[in-house]
Motif scaffolding. Sequence first.
Motif: not given
Length: 264
Positions: A134-141, A99-104
């Motif tokens: 995840n929450e650190h990705m921008t729409e462009e990314e 999961t994203l939480a596990w990865l973080a």
Amino acid sequence: MKLGFIGTGNMASAIMGGVIKNNIFPAEEIIGSDLFEAGRERTKAQFGINVTASNKEVIEKSEVVILSVKPQFYASVIAEIKDDVRADQIIVTIAPGKTLAWLAEQFGKDVKITRTMPNTPAMVGEGMTAACPNEHMTEEEIAYVKTILESFSKVEVVPEKLMDAVTAVSGSSPAYVYMMIEAMADAAVSGGMPRPQAYKFAAQAVLGSAKMVLETGKHPGELKDMVCSPAGTTIEAVRTLEELGFRSSIIEAMKVCEEMSKGM
């Protein structure tokens, strides 16, 4: 380099083939690491990319890094590379259950991560991939990552709560379909058809049926009814499949797959 791979196995090769064939990145802008020299040499010969034995070198030289090792190696690989991952890099994962939480937690710092679940038909340019940023990705990314994924696959951005269902419905399901094709071919061989011809007839029937669903937009049940003529051969085959629990067995197998994904 723009695109890096940690691991150069079948899924990595499918992605490499797609991005090179569709001119997303030229081979000289791709680097892949593999612990085994045979794997590195195979990948270099097949795609002409840069190869290395060092995972850290991939991190150092890439803008986007795809972690394409088996799920059981994710923790050790992330522990090795986490201090070298830069704030501007994008990490793409392809491991079920991670999961994203596990990865973080594994990285221990803010990292741009897109969790994905592709499938092996990507090897022939017909994959299906779910993506969850995840929450650190921008729409462009996110759009940039989708462009990479779309070079070998259809792509849908999904909420993370659906990723285990995705594993069952598309990530693992090619295996179910191959089993069905094999069984169909066995029956045709029993009816006198040569095996190579039986595989061709069965596989093309599955391919064409899937294309009908995608291109007509009709409900699968409606398409099934179109084949079932009154008092015909098909409705008797369907009746037998229902009697033997065909649909139920598929549903139960997928639910087991989904639960297994949650526990990985």
